[in-house]
Design a protein around this motif. Structure first.
Motif, PDB file in Angstrom:
ATOM      1  N   GLY B  76       0.818  -1.210   0.000  1.00 53.00           N
ATOM      2  CA  GLY B  76       0.000   0.000   0.000  1.00 53.00           C
ATOM      3  C   GLY B  76       0.855   1.265   0.000  1.00 53.00           C
ATOM      4  N   CYS B  77       0.182   2.403   0.189  1.00 52.18           N
ATOM      5  CA  CYS B  77       0.894   3.685   0.151  1.00 52.18           C
ATOM      6  C   CYS B  77       0.707   4.440   1.461  1.00 52.18           C
ATOM      7  CB  CYS B  77       0.358   4.547  -0.987  1.00 52.18           C
ATOM      8  SG  CYS B  77       0.594   3.822  -2.610  1.00 52.18           S
ATOM      9  N   TYR B  78       1.675   5.271   1.762  1.00 51.83           N
ATOM     10  CA  TYR B  78       1.591   6.153   2.927  1.00 51.83           C
ATOM     11  C   TYR B  78       1.551   7.589   2.411  1.00 51.83           C
ATOM     12  CZ  TYR B  78       2.721   2.154   5.839  1.00 51.83           C
ATOM     13  OH  TYR B  78       2.683   0.938   6.467  1.00 51.83           O
ATOM     14  N   VAL B  79       0.530   8.319   2.814  1.00 54.83           N
ATOM     15  CA  VAL B  79       0.384   9.700   2.343  1.00 54.83           C
ATOM     16  C   VAL B  79       0.165  10.613   3.543  1.00 54.83           C
ATOM     17  CG1 VAL B  79      -0.835  11.232   0.742  1.00 54.83           C
ATOM     18  CG2 VAL B  79      -0.753   8.796   0.272  1.00 54.83           C
ATOM     19  N   GLY B  80       0.827  11.777   3.517  1.00 57.41           N
ATOM     20  CA  GLY B  80       0.633  12.769   4.573  1.00 57.41           C
ATOM     21  C   GLY B  80       1.941  13.303   5.102  1.00 57.41           C
ATOM     22  N   ARG B  81       1.812  14.154   6.089  1.00 57.24           N
ATOM     23  CA  ARG B  81       2.998  14.714   6.730  1.00 57.24           C
ATOM     24  C   ARG B  81       3.585  13.663   7.679  1.00 57.24           C
ATOM     25  NH1 ARG B  81       3.442  18.647  10.715  1.00 57.24           N
ATOM     26  NH2 ARG B  81       1.198  18.646  11.027  1.00 57.24           N
ATOM     27  N   PRO B  82       4.927  13.560   7.765  1.00 59.52           N
ATOM     28  CA  PRO B  82       5.513  12.579   8.681  1.00 59.52           C
ATOM     29  C   PRO B  82       4.931  12.700  10.095  1.00 59.52           C
ATOM     30  CG  PRO B  82       7.218  13.574   7.342  1.00 59.52           C
ATOM     31  CD  PRO B  82       5.960  14.308   7.026  1.00 59.52           C
ATOM     32  N   GLY B  83       4.526  11.564  10.637  1.00 62.35           N
ATOM     33  CA  GLY B  83       3.903  11.562  11.966  1.00 62.35           C
ATOM     34  C   GLY B  83       2.393  11.663  11.903  1.00 62.35           C
ATOM     35  N   HIS B  84       1.871  12.101  10.743  1.00 58.10           N
ATOM     36  CA  HIS B  84       0.410  12.209  10.566  1.00 58.10           C
ATOM     37  C   HIS B  84      -0.017  11.521   9.271  1.00 58.10           C
ATOM     38  CE1 HIS B  84       1.191  15.509  13.394  1.00 58.10           C
ATOM     39  NE2 HIS B  84      -0.036  15.288  13.814  1.00 58.10           N
ATOM     40  N   MET B  85       0.615  10.405   8.978  1.00 54.58           N
ATOM     41  CA  MET B  85       0.351   9.764   7.674  1.00 54.58           C
ATOM     42  C   MET B  85      -0.883   8.865   7.722  1.00 54.58           C
ATOM     43  SD  MET B  85       3.974   8.833   6.028  1.00 54.58           S
ATOM     44  CE  MET B  85       4.581   9.931   4.764  1.00 54.58           C
ATOM     45  N   VAL B  86      -1.411   8.632   6.532  1.00 50.12           N
ATOM     46  CA  VAL B  86      -2.556   7.733   6.378  1.00 50.12           C
ATOM     47  C   VAL B  86      -2.091   6.578   5.500  1.00 50.12           C
ATOM     48  CG1 VAL B  86      -4.707   7.567   5.072  1.00 50.12           C
ATOM     49  CG2 VAL B  86      -4.454   9.350   6.763  1.00 50.12           C
ATOM     50  N   ASN B  87      -2.486   5.348   5.865  1.00 41.30           N
ATOM     51  CA  ASN B  87      -2.072   4.161   5.122  1.00 41.30           C
ATOM     52  C   ASN B  87      -3.175   3.753   4.148  1.00 41.30           C
ATOM     53  OD1 ASN B  87      -0.792   1.867   4.310  1.00 41.30           O
ATOM     54  ND2 ASN B  87      -0.999   0.763   6.240  1.00 41.30           N
ATOM     55  N   ILE B  88      -2.886   3.850   2.853  1.00 35.60           N
ATOM     56  CA  ILE B  88      -3.906   3.497   1.845  1.00 35.60           C
ATOM     57  C   ILE B  88      -3.605   2.086   1.339  1.00 35.60           C
ATOM     58  CG2 ILE B  88      -4.995   4.168  -0.321  1.00 35.60           C
ATOM     59  CD1 ILE B  88      -3.957   7.027   0.262  1.00 35.60           C
ATOM     60  N   LEU B  89      -4.417   1.143   1.794  1.00 40.11           N
ATOM     61  CA  LEU B  89      -4.237  -0.263   1.412  1.00 40.11           C
ATOM     62  C   LEU B  89      -5.151  -0.604   0.238  1.00 40.11           C
ATOM     63  CD1 LEU B  89      -4.376  -1.627   5.062  1.00 40.11           C
ATOM     64  CD2 LEU B  89      -2.314  -1.423   3.683  1.00 40.11           C
ATOM     65  N   GLU B  90      -5.033  -1.829  -0.227  1.00 40.53           N
ATOM     66  CA  GLU B  90      -5.877  -2.264  -1.357  1.00 40.53           C
ATOM     67  C   GLU B  90      -7.363  -2.158  -1.008  1.00 40.53           C
ATOM     68  OE1 GLU B  90      -8.560  -4.745  -3.052  1.00 40.53           O
ATOM     69  OE2 GLU B  90      -7.534  -5.702  -1.379  1.00 40.53           O
ATOM     70  N   GLY B  91      -7.714  -2.487   0.249  1.00 39.13           N
ATOM     71  CA  GLY B  91      -9.118  -2.445   0.675  1.00 39.13           C
ATOM     72  C   GLY B  91      -9.689  -1.040   0.759  1.00 39.13           C
ATOM     73  N   CYS B  92      -8.822  -0.030   0.592  1.00 41.34           N
ATOM     74  CA  CYS B  92      -9.280   1.367   0.701  1.00 41.34           C
ATOM     75  C   CYS B  92      -9.516   1.986  -0.677  1.00 41.34           C
ATOM     76  CB  CYS B  92      -8.237   2.218   1.424  1.00 41.34           C
ATOM     77  SG  CYS B  92      -7.578   1.493   2.910  1.00 41.34           S
ATOM     78  N   ASN B  93      -9.177   1.242  -1.741  1.00 36.92           N
ATOM     79  CA  ASN B  93      -9.177   1.897  -3.053  1.00 36.92           C
ATOM     80  C   ASN B  93     -10.552   2.041  -3.701  1.00 36.92           C
ATOM     81  OD1 ASN B  93      -9.759  -0.543  -4.318  1.00 36.92           O
ATOM     82  ND2 ASN B  93      -7.629  -0.977  -4.831  1.00 36.92           N
ATOM     83  N   GLY B  94     -11.559   1.438  -3.139  1.00 35.24           N
ATOM     84  CA  GLY B  94     -12.927   1.667  -3.625  1.00 35.24           C
ATOM     85  C   GLY B  94     -13.308   0.866  -4.855  1.00 35.24           C
ATOM     86  N   LEU B  95     -12.409   0.001  -5.350  1.00 38.02           N
ATOM     87  CA  LEU B  95     -12.735  -0.727  -6.575  1.00 38.02           C
ATOM     88  C   LEU B  95     -13.864  -1.739  -6.353  1.00 38.02           C
ATOM     89  CD1 LEU B  95     -11.617  -0.714  -9.536  1.00 38.02           C
ATOM     90  CD2 LEU B  95     -10.747  -2.965  -8.992  1.00 38.02           C
TER      91      LEU B  95
END
Lengths: 87, 181
Positions: B76-95
């Motif tokens: 998956g991907c990590y997005v956000g400012r260091p320390g405040h990141m959000v983890n976007i996994l396959e189950g989050c992609n909405g497909l």
């Protein structure tokens, strides 16, 4: 009156002595104090309370309601066919 | 038993719809699962998660998240400012939501160009709603406080599932717009 005061003193002495003896049988009243141990202390340990801010990098899931959405799809389809049937 | 058979005979088109709906849903889900297995064997990340996280990153930056970082790994991907990141996994992609939407469209309209067009547009629309959801969540997480959790659990749940239901309700209008009688 003097006799009564003397008798009361003797009885009080016996009761106090008896309490003291009973304390020997029950490990000096330890069981009694154990029963009420922590009675007025809070049950929640503040360190263990869930604090959302402390979560590392949380995921953003959304697929939890997929089954509900499938059922809603079936219901929407049924509604559509009912409408077509009426028309 | 007779009553059930009678009901089935009276509602044959609905039963055909349910059949097409479920077959399309399971068929597309199996295809997606095979694709996920393939990218896993290749040691790669699936493209949907990649593009959704990229879009969310851009949106979060547009919403004012300074120093917004974006890093993708196999899981998956990590997005956000260091320390405040959000983890976007396959189950989050909405497909999977887009697959349910597509199954409904095929279930109602069958396999034709109108349904395929609505499937493609629906996929883009659901992902668009999902990018808004995740981008806003990154911005909320960056801001701190409990709002992030309330929005994640309640507001955006309704938002993303609502987008699919609204698309379903709009389908008859879209069909008329595409010239179907």
């Amino acid at each position: 009156m003097k006799k009564f005061s003397f008798l009361l003193l003797i009885l009080s002495g016996l009761v106090v002595h008896g309490q003291d003896k009973w304390g020997h049988f029950t490990s000096d009243g330890e069981d009694f104090s154990k029963t009420f141990e922590g009675m007025f202390e809070p049950h929640l340990d503040p360190v263990k309370i869930y604090m959302p801010q402390e979560v590392g990098n949380p995921a953003v899931p959304l697929d939890g309601g997929l089954t509900a959405l499938l059922i809603a799809g079936g219901a929407a389809g049924y509604r559509q066919y009912k409408k077509k049937k009426k028309a | 038993m007779n009553a059930l058979l009678q009901w089935a005979a009276n509602n044959r088109p609905f039963l055909f719809f349910i059949g097409r709906f479920l077959i399309t849903f399971f068929g597309l889900s199996i295809l997606y699962a095979l694709y996920l297995k393939y990218v896993e064997l290749e040691g790669d990340l699936d493209l949907v998660t990649y593009w959704v996280s990229r879009g969310s990153h851009e949106l979060a930056r547009a919403l004012g998240v300074a120093d917004c970082e974006w890093a993708c790994f196999m899981d998956g991907c990590y997005v956000g400012r260091p320390g405040h990141m959000v983890n976007i996994l396959e189950g989050c992609n909405g497909l999977k939501l887009a697959i349910v939407y597509a199954a409904y469209v095929i279930g109602i309209g069958g396999w034709n160009w109108r349904s395929l067009l609505q499937m493609a547009v629906g996929l883009v629309v659901v992902q668009f709603f999902n990018v808004i959801r995740i981008g806003s969540l990154i911005a909320l997480r960056d801001g701190g406080g409990d709002m992030y959790f309330y929005f994640l659990k309640y507001v955006f749940g309704v938002w993303i599932y609502g987008s699919v239901i609204v698309l379903w309700l709009l389908k008859p209008r879209i069909d008329r717009w595409l010239g179907q009688k």
